[in-house]
Design a protein around this motif. Structure first.
Motif, short mmCIF file in Angstrom:
data_model
loop_
_atom_site.label_atom_id
_atom_site.label_comp_id
_atom_site.label_asym_id
_atom_site.label_seq_id
_atom_site.Cartn_x
_atom_site.Cartn_y
_atom_site.Cartn_z
N ASP A 198 2.23 -11.35 -7.49
CA ASP A 198 3.14 -11.91 -6.49
C ASP A 198 2.36 -12.43 -5.28
OD1 ASP A 198 5.34 -11.24 -8.05
OD2 ASP A 198 5.49 -9.23 -7.17
N ARG A 261 4.06 -2.15 -14.00
CA ARG A 261 4.45 -2.57 -12.64
C ARG A 261 4.09 -1.50 -11.63
NH1 ARG A 261 8.00 -1.90 -8.83
NH2 ARG A 261 9.07 -0.24 -9.95
N ALA A 265 1.91 -1.40 -8.08
CA ALA A 265 2.64 -1.34 -6.81
C ALA A 265 2.49 -0.02 -6.08
CB ALA A 265 4.12 -1.62 -7.06
N ASP A 266 2.24 1.06 -6.80
CA ASP A 266 2.29 2.39 -6.18
C ASP A 266 1.08 2.74 -5.34
OD1 ASP A 266 4.76 2.91 -7.13
OD2 ASP A 266 4.20 4.51 -8.51
N ASN A 278 -1.57 -4.37 -0.19
CA ASN A 278 -0.46 -3.97 -1.05
C ASN A 278 -0.16 -5.13 -2.00
OD1 ASN A 278 0.08 -1.36 0.09
ND2 ASN A 278 0.90 -2.41 1.89
N THR A 280 1.72 -6.48 -5.58
CA THR A 280 2.76 -6.24 -6.58
C THR A 280 2.69 -7.30 -7.66
OG1 THR A 280 4.42 -7.55 -5.39
CG2 THR A 280 4.29 -5.20 -4.86
N SER A 282 5.09 -9.31 -10.89
CA SER A 282 6.34 -9.57 -11.59
C SER A 282 6.03 -9.66 -13.08
CB SER A 282 6.98 -10.88 -11.11
OG SER A 282 7.30 -10.79 -9.74
N ASN A 326 8.20 -8.27 -7.89
CA ASN A 326 7.94 -6.84 -8.04
C ASN A 326 9.00 -6.18 -8.91
OD1 ASN A 326 6.69 -4.34 -7.77
ND2 ASN A 326 7.75 -3.85 -5.85
#
Length: 334
Positions: A198, A261, A265-266, A278, A280, A282, A326
């Motif tokens: 993203d 995902r 993202a975590d 950060n 993310t 898709s 995300n």
């Protein structure tokens, strides 16, 4: 000076051979039995062997066979010492691998002549063996290089993932494997995922392409760390990654897509001690079953459906982007 091994159980014959060859300037090794002669041949690798035919326990024919069947000794010129003059006996000797015969009683001039000729031929055989070994080594190196080049042609150099070319080769073959309905093959479905970072353009614009490359490396590493058996990852192009996942049922696809995902993202991407991002992704996925592949020409229909699978996974990815990024969107193949 050549190294010559004499294998002879008769003391008088040993002394005659030893003295004659020593006077001719050769290093002479003595063995009194076939067993000890074979051991000395393995230990010392002589240039030529003279072996008596008639010996107890292990005769000269058996010594010759074992020498010629040992790759490291096979090129040693082997003279069989015998009192037999019959043609059948000569044939037996040749069949055992003997290179030459020397008749008893021994003529010293004939002995020296046959040894000289044997050493010349033995050297030629050894030189040929070394050349063949060098050629075999070269062929092995060329094979290894070709394998490496093939591997490199299927691997993305930045991320270490397989590349688009590898995907185009693997996907049709995997579909055919699932389609065969082999009772050993538990996989009846195939999940195809397209993964996109993203706002990756923003990363490149704000931090430069070096940081963008670092993001892709970390991304690939995390996805590979969470990969399950039989799944495979491919850098499809730019920041887009494809994933193939054979399935025994279609319920696991959503769970696996969500695990990919969350793996991204975590946890922030630690680019450097002073830069943490950060990131993310898709994900769009499509679930394919062998039931969707009609009859006809398997190769043609599979290639067509492979392209359509990737296309539909892309459509699902665009839907994930439209739904806010995300996130994961999966559809059935139709």
């Amino acid at each position: 000076m050549a190294k010559i091994l004499i294998i002879e159980d008769d003391l008088t014959t040993r002394l005659i051979l030893k003295q004659s060859l020593y006077n001719a300037g050769h290093e002479v090794i003595i063995a009194e039995t076939g067993e000890s002669g074979l051991e000395k041949a393995k230990q010392l690798h002589p240039d030529l062997i003279i072996c008596d035919w008639m010996m107890p326990v292990m005769d000269g024919l058996e010594v010759c066979r074992r020498v010629k069947n040992t790759p490291q000794l096979a090129t040693i010129f082997f003279i069989l010492l015998t009192g037999r003059e019959e043609i059948d006996d000569r044939v037996k000797g040749l069949d055992s691998g003997a290179d030459e015969f020397l008749l008893k009683p021994i003529d010293i001039n004939e002995l020296k002549a046959r040894v000289r000729a044997g050493l010349r031929l033995g050297k030629l055989m050894q030189d040929l063996w070394r050349s063949n070994q060098a050629l075999a080594d070269l062929n092995q190196q060329l094979l290894y290089r070709n394998q490496m080049l093939e591997l490199m042609s299927l691997t993305d150099p930045l991320t270490g993932l397989l590349n688009r070319r590898a995907l185009q080769q693997t996907l049709p073959n995997l579909m055919q494997e699932i389609r065969r309905r082999d009772p050993v093959n538990l996989y009846r479905y195939l999940g195809v995922f397209m993964i996109d970072v993203d706002r990756f353009k923003t990363v490149n614009d704000n931090y430069g392409h070096g940081v963008g490359d670092a993001v892709l490396k970390i991304l690939a590493s995390r996805l590979m760390s969470g990969a399950v058996m039989k799944s495979s990852l491919y850098r499809y192009g730019g920041e887009e990654i494809a994933c193939l996942l054979p399935l025994s049922n279609d319920n696991y696809a959503g769970e696996y897509g969500e695990s990919m995902r969350l793996a991204i993202a975590d946890k922030p991407f630690e680019i450097s001690p002073t830069l943490s991002l950060n990131i993310t992704i898709s994900i769009g996925g499509v679930i394919w079953s062998a039931d969707y592949l009609p009859g006809g020409t398997p190769s043609t229909s599979t290639l067509n459906y492979a392209d359509e699978l990737l296309n539909q996974a892309d459509i699902a990815l665009y839907q994930a982007k439209r739904d806010g990024r995300n996130c994961l969107r999966i559809k059935e193949f139709n």
